[in-house]
Design a protein around this motif. Structure first.
Motif, PDB file in Angstrom:
ATOM      1  N   SER A  28      25.442  16.965 105.789  1.00  0.00           N
ATOM      2  CA  SER A  28      23.544  16.954 105.302  1.00  0.00           C
ATOM      3  C   SER A  28      22.849  15.564 106.288  1.00  0.00           C
ATOM      4  O   SER A  28      23.610  14.602 106.906  1.00  0.00           O
ATOM      5  N   ILE A  29      22.377  16.002 107.323  1.00  0.00           N
ATOM      6  CA  ILE A  29      21.554  15.395 108.028  1.00  0.00           C
ATOM      7  C   ILE A  29      20.014  15.482 107.658  1.00  0.00           C
ATOM      8  O   ILE A  29      19.258  15.949 107.419  1.00  0.00           O
ATOM      9  N   GLY A  30      19.078  13.927 107.350  1.00  0.00           N
ATOM     10  CA  GLY A  30      18.146  14.384 107.798  1.00  0.00           C
ATOM     11  C   GLY A  30      17.490  14.022 108.770  1.00  0.00           C
ATOM     12  O   GLY A  30      17.657  12.821 109.829  1.00  0.00           O
ATOM     13  N   GLN A  46      18.155  19.341 106.706  1.00  0.00           N
ATOM     14  CA  GLN A  46      19.187  20.207 106.617  1.00  0.00           C
ATOM     15  C   GLN A  46      20.490  19.822 106.119  1.00  0.00           C
ATOM     16  O   GLN A  46      20.880  19.008 105.801  1.00  0.00           O
ATOM     17  N   CYS A  47      21.007  20.992 105.892  1.00  0.00           N
ATOM     18  CA  CYS A  47      22.306  20.943 104.723  1.00  0.00           C
ATOM     19  C   CYS A  47      23.099  21.856 105.177  1.00  0.00           C
ATOM     20  O   CYS A  47      22.985  23.260 105.100  1.00  0.00           O
ATOM     21  N   LEU A  56      16.302  21.023 103.899  1.00  0.00           N
ATOM     22  CA  LEU A  56      16.612  20.097 102.536  1.00  0.00           C
ATOM     23  C   LEU A  56      15.859  19.121 102.375  1.00  0.00           C
ATOM     24  O   LEU A  56      14.794  18.950 103.347  1.00  0.00           O
ATOM     25  N   LEU A  57      15.257  18.873 100.947  1.00  0.00           N
ATOM     26  CA  LEU A  57      14.051  18.466 100.447  1.00  0.00           C
ATOM     27  C   LEU A  57      14.823  17.297  99.606  1.00  0.00           C
ATOM     28  O   LEU A  57      14.681  17.572  98.556  1.00  0.00           O
ATOM     29  N   TRP A  68      14.714  14.025  92.923  1.00  0.00           N
ATOM     30  CA  TRP A  68      14.577  15.649  92.776  1.00  0.00           C
ATOM     31  C   TRP A  68      15.436  15.864  94.204  1.00  0.00           C
ATOM     32  O   TRP A  68      15.250  15.175  95.008  1.00  0.00           O
ATOM     33  N   THR A  69      16.525  16.790  93.965  1.00  0.00           N
ATOM     34  CA  THR A  69      16.599  17.432  95.843  1.00  0.00           C
ATOM     35  C   THR A  69      16.496  19.277  95.035  1.00  0.00           C
ATOM     36  O   THR A  69      16.552  19.496  94.282  1.00  0.00           O
ATOM     37  N   ARG A  70      15.988  19.273  96.738  1.00  0.00           N
ATOM     38  CA  ARG A  70      15.824  20.889  96.914  1.00  0.00           C
ATOM     39  C   ARG A  70      16.085  21.572  98.060  1.00  0.00           C
ATOM     40  O   ARG A  70      16.418  20.989  99.145  1.00  0.00           O
ATOM     41  N   ILE A  71      16.848  22.865  97.737  1.00  0.00           N
ATOM     42  CA  ILE A  71      17.676  23.735  98.788  1.00  0.00           C
ATOM     43  C   ILE A  71      16.791  24.798  99.242  1.00  0.00           C
ATOM     44  O   ILE A  71      16.845  25.785  98.160  1.00  0.00           O
ATOM     45  N   TYR A  72      16.162  25.364  99.839  1.00  0.00           N
ATOM     46  CA  TYR A  72      15.474  25.770 100.861  1.00  0.00           C
ATOM     47  C   TYR A  72      16.308  26.906 101.854  1.00  0.00           C
ATOM     48  O   TYR A  72      16.346  26.254 102.870  1.00  0.00           O
TER      49      TYR A  72
END
Length: 252
Positions: A28-30, A46-47, A56-57, A68-72
């Motif tokens: 998990s990297i911001g 990214q995750c 990752l957002l 909230w968390t979103r993964i694309y």
């Protein structure tokens, strides 16, 4: 009395802010964060794991607690490198997609537009073989976007799109034999663009045609109210803050 006062104040100072950690999975990297209109924050990164990752957002409130968390993404590794608020209250995210783990930095530039809840409005891929690093995106005065990055592991890229991510123009620049990397781009008061690159401060007109290149290499550039620039740079293990005039000449 002075010592006692100092001891009493220490907890107040150390507790003045906050720290949050967000663990989505093994990796998990911001990579980019912006404050949002409600006082919270939006984080892109990214995750995943060492073999595959997704863009990752994360949206937080003003205290850093997750709203909230979103993964694309999916398949090969995808990375979010820059997030910005857009005029409609949503977000624009730039990054890289379809990166094969054993062929980094082979992949496609990815531009992703979401609404305020992180739901996808549109997504665009710009293909060109090998690309890496950079990846800064900004909304422009016409509602479109300007993106800078590296292209084909050789050229600095400026990519201008319309509000739907469709390419209006794309320009590559090279001044030497090494990689040319665009780290940060801003639209200037005259409608052109200023780019912080690994080789210097680079100015273009509104069509991306070169105006000048000055020697201050940097990772970040900001406009001032008087039309000049701040550049954040580093030389000889020191951090430099440079103020230039509107022609890129050093003031201090």
């Amino acid at each position: 009395m002075i010592l006692i006062s100092a001891l009493v104040l220490m907890p107040m100072l150390t507790n003045a802010g906050w720290i949050r950690t967000y663990e989505i999975n093994q990796l998990s990297i911001g990579r980019s964060v912006r404050q949002t209109a409600d006082g919270g924050y939006i984080i892109a990164g990214q995750c995943g794991d060492e073999n595959q990752s997704d863009l990752l957002l994360i949206k937080t409130d003003s205290l850093g607690d997750t709203m909230w968390t979103r993964i694309y993404g999916g398949g090969d590794s995808d990375v979010g490198r820059c997030v910005q608020k857009t005029n409609d209250g949503g977000y624009i995210i730039s990054g890289f997609a379809n990166v094969e783990a054993d062929m980094w930095p082979m992949g496609d530039i990815w531009l992703l537009k979401t609404d305020a809840n992180g739901d996808t409005i549109w997504t665009r891929f710009y293909r060109g073989g090998s690309c890496a690093w950079g990846g800064w995106v900004e909304q422009t005065s016409d509602g479109g976007y300007i993106l800078t990055s590296n292209w084909n592991s050789a050229y600095l890229l400026l990519l201008k799109t319309d509000e739907n991510g469709n390419t209006m123009w794309s320009k590559n620049y090279q001044w030497g034999d090494n990689w040319e990397i665009g780290y940060c781009v801003r639209q200037t008061w005259d409608g052109g663009y200023i780019v912080a690159t690994n080789l210097g401060l680079f100015k273009t007109d509104e069509n991306g045609d070169s105006v000048w290149l000055k020697p201050w290499a940097g990772h970040f550039v900001a406009l001032t109210d008087d039309g000049s620039y701040f550049v954040l740079s580093g030389q000889n293990n020191d951090m430099w803050l440079i103020k230039t005039d509107e022609q890129g000449d050093t003031l201090w």
